[in-house]
Write a protein that holds these residues in place. Structure first.
Motif, PDB file in Angstrom:
ATOM      1  N   TYR A  25      58.269   7.658  57.604  1.00 42.69           N
ATOM      2  CA  TYR A  25      59.462   7.919  56.841  1.00 42.69           C
ATOM      3  C   TYR A  25      60.293   6.315  56.488  1.00 42.69           C
ATOM      4  O   TYR A  25      60.806   5.699  57.180  1.00 42.69           O
ATOM      5  N   PRO A  26      59.871   6.064  55.270  1.00 44.02           N
ATOM      6  CA  PRO A  26      60.015   4.657  54.829  1.00 44.02           C
ATOM      7  C   PRO A  26      61.441   4.274  54.736  1.00 44.02           C
ATOM      8  O   PRO A  26      62.277   5.161  54.546  1.00 44.02           O
ATOM      9  N   PRO A  27      61.624   2.964  55.296  1.00 42.46           N
ATOM     10  CA  PRO A  27      63.057   2.484  55.322  1.00 42.46           C
ATOM     11  C   PRO A  27      63.678   2.660  54.025  1.00 42.46           C
ATOM     12  O   PRO A  27      65.043   2.729  53.997  1.00 42.46           O
ATOM     13  N   ASP A  28      63.189   2.781  52.768  1.00 44.26           N
ATOM     14  CA  ASP A  28      63.877   2.971  51.688  1.00 44.26           C
ATOM     15  C   ASP A  28      63.795   4.344  51.320  1.00 44.26           C
ATOM     16  O   ASP A  28      64.006   4.627  50.054  1.00 44.26           O
ATOM     17  N   ALA A  29      63.964   5.071  52.128  1.00 41.13           N
ATOM     18  CA  ALA A  29      64.018   6.699  51.857  1.00 41.13           C
ATOM     19  C   ALA A  29      64.913   7.192  51.119  1.00 41.13           C
ATOM     20  O   ALA A  29      64.958   8.302  50.227  1.00 41.13           O
ATOM     21  N   VAL A  30      66.164   6.498  51.030  1.00 42.07           N
ATOM     22  CA  VAL A  30      67.457   7.054  50.504  1.00 42.07           C
ATOM     23  C   VAL A  30      67.135   6.784  48.966  1.00 42.07           C
ATOM     24  O   VAL A  30      68.111   7.342  48.088  1.00 42.07           O
ATOM     25  N   GLU A  31      66.217   6.050  48.653  1.00 46.01           N
ATOM     26  CA  GLU A  31      66.163   5.776  47.200  1.00 46.01           C
ATOM     27  C   GLU A  31      65.208   7.096  46.699  1.00 46.01           C
ATOM     28  O   GLU A  31      65.054   7.258  45.192  1.00 46.01           O
ATOM     29  N   MET A  32      64.832   7.789  47.521  1.00 46.06           N
ATOM     30  CA  MET A  32      64.006   9.037  46.974  1.00 46.06           C
ATOM     31  C   MET A  32      64.973  10.233  46.479  1.00 46.06           C
ATOM     32  O   MET A  32      66.174  10.243  46.788  1.00 46.06           O
ATOM     33  N   THR A  33      64.387  11.062  45.836  1.00 51.35           N
ATOM     34  CA  THR A  33      65.236  12.364  45.583  1.00 51.35           C
ATOM     35  C   THR A  33      65.545  13.150  47.095  1.00 51.35           C
ATOM     36  O   THR A  33      64.955  12.965  47.874  1.00 51.35           O
ATOM     37  N   ILE A  34      66.536  13.956  46.949  1.00 52.64           N
ATOM     38  CA  ILE A  34      66.829  14.552  48.220  1.00 52.64           C
ATOM     39  C   ILE A  34      65.727  15.381  48.726  1.00 52.64           C
ATOM     40  O   ILE A  34      65.586  15.444  49.971  1.00 52.64           O
ATOM     41  N   ARG A  35      65.045  16.101  47.567  1.00 53.06           N
ATOM     42  CA  ARG A  35      64.043  16.906  47.947  1.00 53.06           C
ATOM     43  C   ARG A  35      63.047  16.112  48.756  1.00 53.06           C
ATOM     44  O   ARG A  35      62.345  16.767  49.844  1.00 53.06           O
ATOM     45  N   GLU A  36      62.463  15.098  48.100  1.00 47.35           N
ATOM     46  CA  GLU A  36      61.671  14.084  48.736  1.00 47.35           C
ATOM     47  C   GLU A  36      61.980  13.507  50.099  1.00 47.35           C
ATOM     48  O   GLU A  36      61.295  13.611  51.061  1.00 47.35           O
ATOM     49  N   GLN A  37      63.333  13.168  50.144  1.00 46.31           N
ATOM     50  CA  GLN A  37      63.905  12.895  51.502  1.00 46.31           C
ATOM     51  C   GLN A  37      63.557  13.735  52.399  1.00 46.31           C
ATOM     52  O   GLN A  37      63.191  13.522  53.533  1.00 46.31           O
ATOM     53  N   ARG A  38      64.016  14.908  52.327  1.00 41.51           N
ATOM     54  CA  ARG A  38      63.708  16.025  53.157  1.00 41.51           C
ATOM     55  C   ARG A  38      62.283  16.411  53.753  1.00 41.51           C
ATOM     56  O   ARG A  38      61.819  16.543  54.664  1.00 41.51           O
ATOM     57  N   GLN A  39      61.399  16.367  52.539  1.00 42.59           N
ATOM     58  CA  GLN A  39      59.892  16.329  52.664  1.00 42.59           C
ATOM     59  C   GLN A  39      59.429  15.561  53.668  1.00 42.59           C
ATOM     60  O   GLN A  39      58.758  15.645  54.889  1.00 42.59           O
ATOM     61  N   VAL A  40      59.632  14.198  53.475  1.00 40.92           N
ATOM     62  CA  VAL A  40      59.208  13.323  54.412  1.00 40.92           C
ATOM     63  C   VAL A  40      59.683  13.043  55.606  1.00 40.92           C
ATOM     64  O   VAL A  40      59.072  12.886  56.730  1.00 40.92           O
ATOM     65  N   TYR A  41      61.125  13.468  55.645  1.00 42.11           N
ATOM     66  CA  TYR A  41      62.001  13.695  56.972  1.00 42.11           C
ATOM     67  C   TYR A  41      61.156  14.660  58.080  1.00 42.11           C
ATOM     68  O   TYR A  41      60.814  14.450  59.115  1.00 42.11           O
ATOM     69  N   ASP A  42      61.085  15.741  57.299  1.00 39.40           N
ATOM     70  CA  ASP A  42      60.316  16.955  57.855  1.00 39.40           C
ATOM     71  C   ASP A  42      58.838  16.606  58.542  1.00 39.40           C
ATOM     72  O   ASP A  42      58.570  16.791  59.854  1.00 39.40           O
ATOM     73  N   ARG A  43      58.229  15.828  57.596  1.00 42.36           N
ATOM     74  CA  ARG A  43      57.096  15.384  58.284  1.00 42.36           C
ATOM     75  C   ARG A  43      56.982  14.673  59.434  1.00 42.36           C
ATOM     76  O   ARG A  43      56.346  14.532  60.176  1.00 42.36           O
ATOM     77  N   MET A  44      57.918  13.537  59.128  1.00 42.17           N
ATOM     78  CA  MET A  44      58.082  12.540  60.358  1.00 42.17           C
ATOM     79  C   MET A  44      58.430  13.577  61.747  1.00 42.17           C
ATOM     80  O   MET A  44      57.933  13.078  62.608  1.00 42.17           O
ATOM     81  N   CYS A  45      59.385  14.220  61.531  1.00 41.76           N
ATOM     82  CA  CYS A  45      59.777  14.873  62.522  1.00 41.76           C
ATOM     83  C   CYS A  45      58.704  15.696  63.333  1.00 41.76           C
ATOM     84  O   CYS A  45      58.512  15.912  64.512  1.00 41.76           O
ATOM     85  N   ARG A  46      57.691  16.353  62.562  1.00 45.05           N
ATOM     86  CA  ARG A  46      56.518  17.180  63.082  1.00 45.05           C
ATOM     87  C   ARG A  46      55.592  16.019  63.804  1.00 45.05           C
ATOM     88  O   ARG A  46      55.065  16.256  64.734  1.00 45.05           O
TER      89      ARG A  46
END
Length: 316
Positions: A25-46
């Motif tokens: 979950y890269p430090p610049d995740a807030v620069e992604m689209t909301i959909r992309e943020q949720r995708q990488v966040y969910d992967r990180m949580c798993r």
């Protein structure tokens, strides 16, 4: 003010966790689209999910038309209402599943995780309304003592609902335990300035989440549903435990909230854990400091559920 030396404040175990998390979950995740943020966040949580302990019964059921997940281990009168973090933008029932399961396992209390609506689809006060609707339904279905809990954005919601409910359900809430919460403190001083560029959460990140949370509107300056620290009345609040991370721009909110409750004659204690970073609940399997942080969370919830206050001698 000199910039903090994070190489000195943060130990090797926690840096190893940060490196692993940043890779997912890269430090610049807030620069992604909301959909992309949720995708990488969910992967990180798993990636960091520790699974559920044996013997936990889990069901997904709505309370007040809000999706929720209930965790039960044994017969209990105590219910923990948990609101997950994620900046009001990411997260859900799965992101904090192992955390809620562990709290249930270690306390024996029923834990109910609330899946409130996320921004930008649901902007303020929508998430608060969801949090309240779920709480009110939970309180009706489970008539025993309640403990309010949440991390980050979820800590904000737990406190905001508690401020509202103290008048409607006096005495029902035995306590609240807030984990690195964002409570609407003064962003021009304290940790907001000192740790503006901390690992895992920065002042710029907070500005992004704030903007998305309110949508096209302006952040309200005097609405405790949005920022509990903006309330003008801190009387009648239940015993409150604040556990924050030292290396986090939100840390000062813990001290400010403690002082507001104590100033109104209530019980509150604040622990600002050395060397910890925002989101460190996920680090508990990699960092002994983070494991101790989570121990403090569990012990606090357990004590509040019993109606105990083991912090009489605490100077924090």
């Amino acid at each position: 003010m000199n910039a903090p030396d994070y190489d000195q404040l943060i130990d090797a175990e926690t840096w190893a966790y940060i490196a692993r998390l940043d890779a997912a979950y890269p430090p610049d995740a807030v620069e992604m689209t909301i959909r992309e943020q949720r995708q990488v966040y969910d992967r990180m949580c798993r990636l960091f999910d520790q699974g559920r302990p044996a013997g936990i019964v889990v069901r997904d059921i709505p309370y007040g038309a809000v999706p929720c997940r209930i965790y039960e281990k044994t017969a209990t009168d105590v219910t923990v209402v948990y609101y997950h973090g994620g900046g009001f933008v990411v997260g859900g029932l799965d992101s904090h599943d192992d955390i809620c399961a562990a709290i249930c396992d270690r306390t024996g209390y029923r834990v109910i995780s609330v899946d409130y609506g996320l921004a930008p689809e649901v902007v303020f006060p929508g998430c608060f309304n969801d949090a309240c609707a779920a709480f009110e339904a939970i309180a009706k279905v489970h008539p025993g003592p309640l403990v309010m809990a949440g991390d980050s954005a979820g800590g904000n919601l737990a406190a905001a609902v508690t401020h509202q409910a103290r008048h409607d359900l006096p005495g029902r809430i035995r306590g609240q335990l807030l984990i690195y919460p964002g409570l609407g403190g003064d962003r021009g001083q304290g940790s907001y300035v000192e740790h503006a560029n901390a690992p895992q959460l920065t002042a710029a990140d907070l500005a992004f989440y704030l903007k998305v949370r309110v949508g096209e509107g302006e952040p309200p300056t005097d609405d405790p549903r949005f920022a509990p620290l903006s309330d003008t009345d801190f009387t009648g609040l239940p015993p409150s435990v604040l556990i924050t991370a030292e290396c986090d721009p939100l840390a000062s909110d813990g001290g400010a909230y403690r002082d507001a409750i104590r100033g109104a004659g209530g019980q509150a204690v604040w622990f600002n854990e050395p060397g910890m970073v925002h989101g460190c609940l996920r680090a508990r399997a990699m960092s002994s400091r983070a494991a101790a942080f989570f121990d403090k969370v569990v012990e606090g919830i357990a004590a509040l559920g019993r109606g105990d206050w083991p912090y009489a001698d605490a100077q924090t």
